[in-house]
Structures are given as C-alpha cells and as structure tokens.
Design a protein around this motif. Structure first.
Motif, PDB file in Angstrom:
ATOM      1  N   LEU A  95       0.818  -1.210   0.000  1.00 55.43           N
ATOM      2  CA  LEU A  95       0.000   0.000   0.000  1.00 55.43           C
ATOM      3  C   LEU A  95       0.853   1.262   0.000  1.00 55.43           C
ATOM      4  N   GLN A  96       1.991   1.231   0.685  1.00 56.31           N
ATOM      5  CA  GLN A  96       2.869   2.402   0.725  1.00 56.31           C
ATOM      6  C   GLN A  96       3.423   2.728  -0.655  1.00 56.31           C
ATOM      7  N   GLN A  97       3.627   1.692  -1.455  1.00 57.29           N
ATOM      8  CA  GLN A  97       4.149   1.914  -2.800  1.00 57.29           C
ATOM      9  C   GLN A  97       3.151   2.674  -3.666  1.00 57.29           C
ATOM     10  N   THR A 100      -1.074   6.762  -2.363  1.00 62.39           N
ATOM     11  CA  THR A 100      -2.304   7.550  -2.420  1.00 62.39           C
ATOM     12  C   THR A 100      -2.873   7.758  -1.023  1.00 62.39           C
ATOM     13  N   ARG A 101      -3.759   8.741  -0.933  1.00 64.36           N
ATOM     14  CA  ARG A 101      -4.422   9.001   0.347  1.00 64.36           C
ATOM     15  C   ARG A 101      -5.265   7.798   0.784  1.00 64.36           C
ATOM     16  N   GLN A 108      -3.865   2.632   7.870  1.00 63.64           N
ATOM     17  CA  GLN A 108      -4.277   2.937   9.240  1.00 63.64           C
ATOM     18  C   GLN A 108      -5.388   2.000   9.697  1.00 63.64           C
ATOM     19  N   SER A 109      -6.336   1.730   8.821  1.00 61.17           N
ATOM     20  CA  SER A 109      -7.447   0.842   9.163  1.00 61.17           C
ATOM     21  C   SER A 109      -6.949  -0.577   9.450  1.00 61.17           C
ATOM     22  N   VAL A 110      -6.082  -1.058   8.592  1.00 59.51           N
ATOM     23  CA  VAL A 110      -5.531  -2.404   8.782  1.00 59.51           C
ATOM     24  C   VAL A 110      -4.691  -2.451  10.056  1.00 59.51           C
ATOM     25  N   GLY A 111      -3.978  -1.361  10.355  1.00 59.25           N
ATOM     26  CA  GLY A 111      -3.184  -1.290  11.588  1.00 59.25           C
ATOM     27  C   GLY A 111      -4.062  -1.399  12.824  1.00 59.25           C
TER      28      GLY A 111
END
Length: 160
Positions: A95-97, A100-101, A108-111
């Motif tokens: 996702l970091q790659q 996007t917002r 954050q949700s997955v965290g």
C-alpha cells in the motif's frame, strides 16, 4: 474543559496509589472516549510471613516464540501473532508503494485491525492463565524471572 467531579474512576486517576501506564483516545459515533490504563503495586503475604499455609505458585515464562509457558506445561504459541504481523507488513509495503491518500487510510485501518487482533489474543491468553491457576489450585501466579522462585517463597510448591 476538564470537569472536576467525583466519578467511579476518580479513585484510580487522582491518587498516588495508582500509576497511569498508558491511554488510548477513541472516536466513536461523534464522541471522544479516553481509555486510561492504571496499575497499582499490590502487596501480599507470602508463605512464612504470618501465613503458615503453603502457597502454590503457577510459574509463567513470557517469550516471543511462545507467548507464555506455564510450569504446568501449557504453551501459548506466538506463531499466529507472528503470521499476522508478517501479513500486515507485506500489505503495508504494498500500500505504501501506491502513495495515495486512500492507501494511507487503508494502512491505518488495517493497523487498527492488527492491534485489535493482538489485544484480543493477549486478553484470551491472560484469561486462560487465570483459569489454569484456578484449575491447579494455585494461590500465586509468578511471571518471567522464575530463577530462584523456591528460595524467594520457601514454603511454596511450584506445580510441575
């Protein structure tokens, strides 16, 4: 504005008997909730201090490979937690790659989901540890540094 009123929780927050160990701020249904964790040092009589009965100790060793191992031979394996952590890291990198917002919000949700899994798993382990102590008629649960436990509590019987 901080309200100065007596609540059921005031005795834990506004006294030197309890130490605040952490807090989490939650936003739910348009309201903020602050969950504060506290702990107190509890003194108890051990065998030989006016208590002539024998105490039975459930020893618990905490670790990473095995989250907890009791002196009765019960193991709580940490492989499930490690698996969740590896999967989260893979998903986070992917996702970091994207950059996007939406990807950031999903991270954050997955965290939060991962944290919830950890909390639930550890809560379950703690309840099972207490049940293990009750099942084996243990008066005391001793965590981690179990070296010399028989010397520290000479009248205690450590459950094998």
């Amino acid at each position: 504005m901080l309200e100065n009123r007596e609540t059921p929780h005031s005795e834990y927050l506004f006294t030197d008997d309890y130490e605040v160990t952490g807090a989490e701020l939650h936003y739910r249904d348009g309201e903020f909730y602050l969950h504060v964790r506290t702990k107190a040092d509890v003194e108890f009589e051990t065998a030989g201090e006016g208590n002539e009965e024998h105490s039975t100790v459930l020893g618990v060793d905490l670790g990473i490979e095995n989250v907890a191992v009791t002196s009765t031979g019960t193991f709580w394996n940490g492989s499930e937690l490690n698996h969740w952590h590896r999967e989260f890291e893979k998903r986070q990198r992917s996702l970091q790659q994207r950059g996007t917002r939406a990807a950031h919000e999903l991270i954050q949700s997955v965290g939060r989901t991962e944290t919830g899994r950890y909390d639930h798993f550890l809560h379950t382990v703690s309840k099972e540890l207490v049940a293990e102590a009750v099942e084996h008629n243990c008066d005391v649960i001793a965590f981690e540094n179990l070296t010399g436990i028989r010397k520290q509590m000479p009248r205690a019987t450590v459950k094998p």
